[in-house]
Structures are given as C-alpha cells and as structure tokens.
Write a protein that holds these residues in place. Structure first.
Motif, PDB file in Angstrom:
ATOM      1  N   VAL A  48       0.853  -1.188   0.000  1.00 13.28           N
ATOM      2  CA  VAL A  48       0.000   0.000   0.000  1.00 13.28           C
ATOM      3  C   VAL A  48       0.889   1.238   0.000  1.00 13.28           C
ATOM      4  O   VAL A  48       1.730   1.413   0.880  1.00 13.28           O
ATOM      5  CB  VAL A  48      -0.936   0.011   1.229  1.00 13.28           C
ATOM      6  N   TYR A  88      -2.070   6.139   0.593  1.00 12.55           N
ATOM      7  CA  TYR A  88      -3.198   5.368   1.118  1.00 12.55           C
ATOM      8  C   TYR A  88      -2.914   4.880   2.537  1.00 12.55           C
ATOM      9  O   TYR A  88      -3.819   4.823   3.364  1.00 12.55           O
ATOM     10  CB  TYR A  88      -3.509   4.198   0.181  1.00 12.55           C
ATOM     11  N   GLN A  89      -1.660   4.549   2.809  1.00 15.35           N
ATOM     12  CA  GLN A  89      -1.289   4.094   4.141  1.00 15.35           C
ATOM     13  C   GLN A  89      -1.577   5.169   5.190  1.00 15.35           C
ATOM     14  O   GLN A  89      -1.954   4.857   6.323  1.00 15.35           O
ATOM     15  CB  GLN A  89       0.193   3.709   4.172  1.00 15.35           C
ATOM     16  N   GLN A 132      -6.671   1.809  -3.243  1.00 17.06           N
ATOM     17  CA  GLN A 132      -5.523   2.160  -4.083  1.00 17.06           C
ATOM     18  C   GLN A 132      -5.722   1.648  -5.508  1.00 17.06           C
ATOM     19  O   GLN A 132      -5.520   2.385  -6.491  1.00 17.06           O
ATOM     20  CB  GLN A 132      -4.257   1.557  -3.479  1.00 17.06           C
ATOM     21  N   LEU A 163      -4.764   5.095   7.262  1.00 19.21           N
ATOM     22  CA  LEU A 163      -4.995   4.029   8.249  1.00 19.21           C
ATOM     23  C   LEU A 163      -5.570   4.553   9.567  1.00 19.21           C
ATOM     24  O   LEU A 163      -6.536   3.971  10.080  1.00 19.21           O
ATOM     25  CB  LEU A 163      -3.705   3.248   8.492  1.00 19.21           C
ATOM     26  N   LEU A 166      -9.151   5.203   9.046  1.00 12.42           N
ATOM     27  CA  LEU A 166      -9.867   3.933   8.903  1.00 12.42           C
ATOM     28  C   LEU A 166     -10.127   3.315  10.274  1.00 12.42           C
ATOM     29  O   LEU A 166     -11.249   2.875  10.569  1.00 12.42           O
ATOM     30  CB  LEU A 166      -9.056   2.966   8.034  1.00 12.42           C
ATOM     31  N   PHE A 206     -12.107   7.390  -0.081  1.00  7.72           N
ATOM     32  CA  PHE A 206     -12.082   6.575   1.139  1.00  7.72           C
ATOM     33  C   PHE A 206     -13.369   6.781   1.956  1.00  7.72           C
ATOM     34  O   PHE A 206     -13.997   5.816   2.407  1.00  7.72           O
ATOM     35  CB  PHE A 206     -10.853   6.947   1.964  1.00  7.72           C
ATOM     36  N   LEU A 239      -7.490  -0.751   2.289  1.00 10.64           N
ATOM     37  CA  LEU A 239      -6.685   0.339   1.731  1.00 10.64           C
ATOM     38  C   LEU A 239      -6.115  -0.055   0.363  1.00 10.64           C
ATOM     39  O   LEU A 239      -6.026   0.786  -0.548  1.00 10.64           O
ATOM     40  CB  LEU A 239      -5.561   0.711   2.696  1.00 10.64           C
TER      41      LEU A 239
END
Length: 212
Positions: free
Chosen positions: A4, A8-9, A39, A12, A15, A60, A35
């Motif tokens: 990832v 995008y990480q 992506q 987290l 999320l 997201f 994730l």
C-alpha cells in the motif's frame, strides 16, 4: 504480500477511527485489504472509469466508509449485490466477512473485470463476480443489497424472484425516499435506519424490506 502506497497508508488512522465508530473489529490484514482495494480502484479508474471521485481521501470516505456502514446491519446468509459497480459494497462486505458467500453483479463488463482482478490480488475466495443484467441472472439469495442502483420499486421488482423465502432486501440510500417507501408499504414490511458514516456530512439511510 499487499503493498500500500504512502498516499493510502496515511489513511490508516482514519480507517481505524471509522471502524471504532461503526463497532467493527477488523484484523490488520483486513484493514490493509481495504486500503489496497482503494488504491487499486483509483489506479484502474484512469482507464476503466470506475468512479467519479479521483482523490484518495474523498473516495475513502464516500466509498469505503460508506460501504462499511452497512456491514453491522447485514443478516446472515448468501448475499447478492445488484449493480455493484466496482464492488461497492460487495467486495467491502467480503473483506469484512470472509465466511459469507457474496455475488457481485453488474452489467458493466469492465467493472466486473476489475472485481475479478482485485479479488485475485486480495486473495478473496468468497466473491463470485457476475457480468450480467439482473433479469438474466438465476439464483436465490438470503440478502440482496444495492447502493445507488435504482428506485426502491425497481430494485424490488427486479430482485424479488432472486430473493429466498424469508430473505431481505437492503437498499442503501441518501435522503430518505419517503415516496418510494409509501408505494411499497402494502406488500412489504419496511424499516428505515439512519446510517452515520464516519467523516461524512451527508444523509445516508438503509432501507430494509421483508415480504409480508
């Protein structure tokens, strides 16, 4: 192993916050899968036109968290997601509930091609991607979902032959569709639930329909 990117990480923590708000307990691997799905959705979007949302954080919230919001409300059983598009919410449900059989149905072959690719990369064995119109699909399901697919009346009319005895329709909607509900109340037991999608300042509702 899923890789990832940092763009995008860095989502987290958001999320994990969202999962806590929704009372969903997902493993680290499942969180990575979500994730990675996002992506790849935006990567494939450049060629396949999968979503109008092109930036990671809005996608997201409006795709991943929005789809996650239905998971705590799902009854058990085989699930069909009509008009799933790129796999929303079908692939998200399958990540969260690997024990559930999920059929992801859409008439757009490009979108189903993406689903086939992404479930292979994610290692999901519980998703059956189907490129078909609902009228041409034949099977029976305990749960039939839709997200921005059609009016409630059309959704029910198209899906009713695929609904198992004692099965349930679950339609994800924005503003409460009171007129559509009124048209169906004579034949269906209908329950509307307001969904609180983390970080989304827009109305979301879940409409549950059970045949009388």
């Amino acid at each position: 192993m899923l890789t990832v990117d940092n763009n995008y990480q860095k989502l987290l923590p958001k999320l994990q916050n969202g999962l806590a708000q929704l009372n969903l307990n997902l493993s680290q691997h499942q969180q990575t899968q979500l994730l990675y799905y996002l992506q790849q959705l935006l990567f494939w979007n450049k060629a396949y036109n999968l979503t109008a949302i092109k930036q990671p954080e809005p996608a997201f919230i409006k795709h991943i968290l929005d789809s996650l919001s239905i998971v705590p409300h799902l009854p058990t059983g085989r699930l069909l997601d009509i008009g799933t598009g790129a796999g929303l919410p079908s692939v998200i449900v399958a990540i969260c509930q690997p024990e559930r059989s999920v059929t992801a149905l859409d008439s757009n072959a490009k979108k189903v091609r993406f689903i086939k690719q992404i479930i292979s990369e994610l290692g999901l064995k519980n998703v059956n991607p189907v490129a078909s119109r609902i009228e041409a699909h034949s099977d029976s399901y305990d749960v039939i979902t839709s997200r921005a697919f059609a009016s409630l009346c059309d959704f029910v009319a198209l899906g009713v032959e695929k609904l198992a005895t004692n099965g349930e329709f679950l339609a994800m909607k924005g503003v409460l569709p009171t007129d559509e509900i009124a048209q169906l109340q004579s034949n269906w037991q209908i329950q509307a639930t307001e969904l609180n999608v983390p970080f989304l300042d827009e109305e979301r509702h879940l409409i549950r329909l059970v045949k009388l």
